[in-house]
Design an enzyme around this catalytic site. Structure first.
Site, PDB file in Angstrom:
ATOM      1  CG  HIS A  20      -0.630   0.463  -4.394  1.00  0.00           C
ATOM      2  ND1 HIS A  20      -0.541   0.065  -5.703  1.00  0.00           N
ATOM      3  CD2 HIS A  20      -0.895  -0.664  -3.686  1.00  0.00           C
ATOM      4  CE1 HIS A  20      -0.743  -1.237  -5.784  1.00  0.00           C
ATOM      5  NE2 HIS A  20      -0.952  -1.701  -4.580  1.00  0.00           N
ATOM      6  CB  THR A  40      -0.917  -0.004   1.235  1.00  0.00           C
ATOM      7  OG1 THR A  40      -1.719  -1.176   1.197  1.00  0.00           O
ATOM      8  CG2 THR A  40      -1.815   1.229   1.266  1.00  0.00           C
TER       9      THR A  40
END
Lengths: 342, 342, 342, 342
Positions: free
Chosen positions: D43, D40
């Protein structure tokens, strides 16, 4: 005998003179008294992609019926001549992993009546004794002829946790309508039925829907959220096979809820794995056929308890000779179940 | 304020003048508007073995009520003064393994209102804000006062697979009667209610039992087997706590079926492990209290759906001052729920 | 042929000359290569109350074996002469509700090999083809002869949620020992094995127990609580049938945990319904036999994966002629599994 | 204090001087000792579509860490200054339906540390006391810093029925690798790990995979079918988020098997509802986060049982100042878990 068959690999259906089926070990011959039309029959009639890939003409079609046993093989022990029966239409091998672990409805070598072997749009049909289920006491033959599709709904509805939940049902064909009646009977706090056909939405009301939504004119997903404090439905049953309905089914379910997929779309569907499955922790389950024979025990007990009335589901009655007219009616959507008498 | 308390370690109950409870962090003070009597209150009144071991007098008793919030601690965020609430009577620690894994109703350090801390047979009662549940819109206070025991039935019934099953319920006290209504609502194909008291069996019929059996005059186990093709009931709910009923519950369930144990017997019970558990592969589950707060969401939604009517369950209404008379009525068994107003 | 039978209704066992069994429809004749002794055989040998009520002499006993098919009825399709097989010893009717809903192991008309029909302590035994399971590739006949009791353990252990749980097992006979190995393999965080026999506790260590307790000299319930932060075991498997162990099993499980009852006590057991079932919300399940044939697929895959070694379980090997000596050894408890060769 | 933040809505990450977080009611301040990088974070670093839609700069990122409590709000009761803790990174509201029914990990108003509020790539981070979990005795801080992603794997693996099943895992990032170790520990008969990166497939072997397949060079679906008698895997865990892997996951599962979806794809995926869900009767479940706090109890017990070794999972150690280098390494796939020290 007279029968209706897909004779050539092209659209349509033809009446033919066929030989009466010859029974082999563990088989019985049944004289068809009432038969009914399924969406699958219509796919074969129209000769869509699925039918082209699966059906090997010539094939007598039809798989929903009630009739009388007129002949039994020498080794048959569970059926007698003169008995009225209906048929589980899925013929399982009895020897694979699935069959030997109580899941013969997902048998690795499944054959379907009227699809892979000759079916019941005929004067006579043969089935394995294992697939014959006695017509329950007090159930008229006409109702008995639609127990097979009713069993689809029983299997689908009982796979979810209905009592005390808000339920949304996409698709009000005969199986969807049966699911409306079953969820209503099973303690759903609300049953919202969704379709694009007003005729079928009216039937859904009769079968026990607490609300109906025409998704052509309303935003069904938004309405269900509004009705459930913005949370979504606890259980969603997708019985239409329509691409848009399938996408909406995932958007309608609440976090941690259950989606039952029963309706078969004609092609692949694009899904939002992140929002529809993962962030929601959705429980999704495909449902096919009927559990052999847990579903049949259940459906028999339901009918005998009189907790549910299947009669409004049968909207048309015709002689089998008008099969083509029945097919067109199925295509229009302006019908519930059509029963035919040979 | 006026209150009813167990003042000394002996049978009976006394009206006392008590100090109004002082709230601490995360607590709210509620003015009791309606309260109702539970079997547990009666055990304390009679001062039976269980009560002697558990209750430390002086103790204001009572744990079922509806009332209005009249004061809140400074850090309370989920309740407001003026709001009508009912109480989850189980006060969980919030920090043990059970509390932190979604099972605070079986908290390792559970305290019960009116048992381990002062209760609601009084003008005012204090509870943690966490235990206050707003009276659902449209539900009268009288009905709200019995949601706690109704919640017991919701928790017990939804722990089993009711739809499409034959259900037998032993014991037609208020929780048993609620279970009758809930199983009827949830698609049980038959609901057989068993008790020894004709008054309660009549109530069971009103709540939706499809059949009642007085086990004083009939062999309940044999009758259920006769009604289920000799197979036994798919689900048995034991709500009486009676030794004979508990034994019969195991004899009544069919192979592979479910027994829910809710009624608490006063002493140990001799069971046939081989025949009742093992050869049957019975699924047996004890049930206590209500899931916090899954059960409360469910019961609220059930009441608001109007799928079930609790009114016949309330058979007597009295001023709180007549608590002793109410206790005697509970002892007789000739009542459903008794509600009292302070 | 030579066989061992209960000839008269009294203690003991006798070698007899018996007729070779004659097979009928769907049956196969098996030449017994290895057989093993079960606790049930010992009950029949001793002629206890259960045996007196169930066995109708003369009866050839024994139900655990591996052997070679030497003859098949004309209609047999799933077995061939020359094939090595073991037997599922429970012969189900195939037609009752349980059989038709995937639960033939709790068939309403179950017959057991060596109990209700002639068994395998003989040169030949006949079984339905349906009950013959091919000896898995690579599994020696000796190991194959104990797959039936190993299957009991597979069925019991897989009925609970083992991975990530603390597990306590009461009773270290062959099925209990198999359960030790299976729970160890299945991710139990601790496996505490309890018995009164040091020989068997040593075997439990070999099979994978992380701790053993001799309940003659230690307070097993207190020790498990000490080892689990006072919480109790998440899963308790009762494999002994001993009255005290059964009571302790309920006291050992934590709130919300699971008790599997497999061991069969000789008489009724007094249980504390309130503390052991209800306040704990225990999940209790009786287990009998093996699922047909889910358990068999599982056990075969386990053996072939080499994740578990059954060899330490077989502690004695004898010729069948010494059956009486084997029986006495079973009575002493100083053995694991005893295999016999005819 | 020093921290790493997304300062502007564009790719990259910047070191900043930030104010030390000020704690409010029920919050604690933690000095970060070890932190680790999650997909995450990558990202957000790359600023992909998901990050653009979700992140509101400026935002300190990072959500996996272990540290020491250095300050607590006055009303905090479950944490003490000086205690080492790790954080459940999902901050639930505590008041919605999901939170009040034991499912706060799918809270209707969920906020995530380092995503919706400031995170732990900093010297200090504040968290609600409720989200602090004491570092289990005997677990090094470095290992503690990766318990949050390990918890994802615990939640995903324990949602399926592993023991006695063949398991296939798509994706060998840190969560996939943890799942390999957990399924191996939990009695999977085979654990087939699939990825396109050889470095990660090697790690999968170390973590306990019984077979690895590079899906760039082999047909993974065909291989799994070959290894399972043509039947498919009983359980499939999709931990990659890759579109092709998701499609293959459905093709790999056997009839009636379970697919767990955890990896999040960057866009919609086209699925074959008929073949992949319905005809197979697949059970599909999305998994997100960790159950609060069932997953934490489980993962703590697993680590303390020494049944599983997380050490091989940590392949790189760096000072936090090299965060950008760590990000690039994550992008290459040639790493397991990277831990950083501030």
């Amino acid at each position: 005998m007279k029968a209706f068959a897909k004779v050539r690999p092209e659209p349509g259906i033809q009446q033919i003179d066929a030989e009466r089926p010859r029974i082999r070990q563990h088989e019985v011959l049944v004289e068809v008294k009432v038969t009914s039309v399924c969406g699958t029959d219509y796919h074969i009639y129209k000769w869509d992609e699925w039918a082209q890939a699966r059906i090997k003409p010539p094939r007598v079609i039809g798989h929903e019926f009630a009739g009388e046993v007129v002949e039994t093989a020498a080794d048959v022990t569970s059926c007698k001549v003169g008995e009225d029966v209906v048929a589980e239409s899925h013929i399982a091998c009895g020897k694979c992993y699935q069959c030997r672990t109580g899941n013969s409805h997902i048998c690795e070598r499944l054959a379907i009546l009227g699809v892979d072997v000759d079916g019941c749009f005929a004067e006579y049909v043969k089935i394995p004794e294992h697939n014959a289920w006695p017509v329950p006491n007090g159930v008229p033959l006409e109702t008995a002829s639609i127990l097979e599709p009713f069993g689809n709904a029983v299997h689908a509805v009982f796979a979810a946790d209905i009592a005390g939940n808000d339920v949304t049902i996409f698709g009000c064909g005969p199986v969807g309508l049966s699911a409306v009646a079953l969820t209503h009977m099973s303690g759903a706090l609300s049953v919202t039925a969704i379709d694009v056909n007003e005729y079928r939405l009216k039937l859904a009301e009769q079968m026990g829907a607490s609300k109906t939504i025409n998704s052509k004119s309303s935003d069904a997903v938004a309405e269900v959220h509004k009705d459930t404090d913005g949370r979504g439905a606890g259980v969603v049953l997708e019985m239409s096979g329509n691409e848009h309905a399938i996408k909406d089914a995932f958007r309608t379910v609440r976090n941690g809820g259950t989606v039952i997929l029963f309706g078969i779309p004609s092609k692949e569907v694009q899904l939002n794995i992140a929002d529809d499955f993962i962030f929601k922790e959705a429980h999704v389950r495909g449902i096919v056929g009927r559990e052999m024979f847990n579903t049949w025990y259940k459906l028999q007990a339901i009918l005998q308890s009189s907790k549910l009335d299947l009669k409004p589901l049968i909207t048309h009655r015709m002689p089998l000779i008008q099969l083509e007219e029945a097919m067109k009616l199925v295509g229009s959507g302006n019908c519930g179940k059509i029963v035919l008498t040979p």
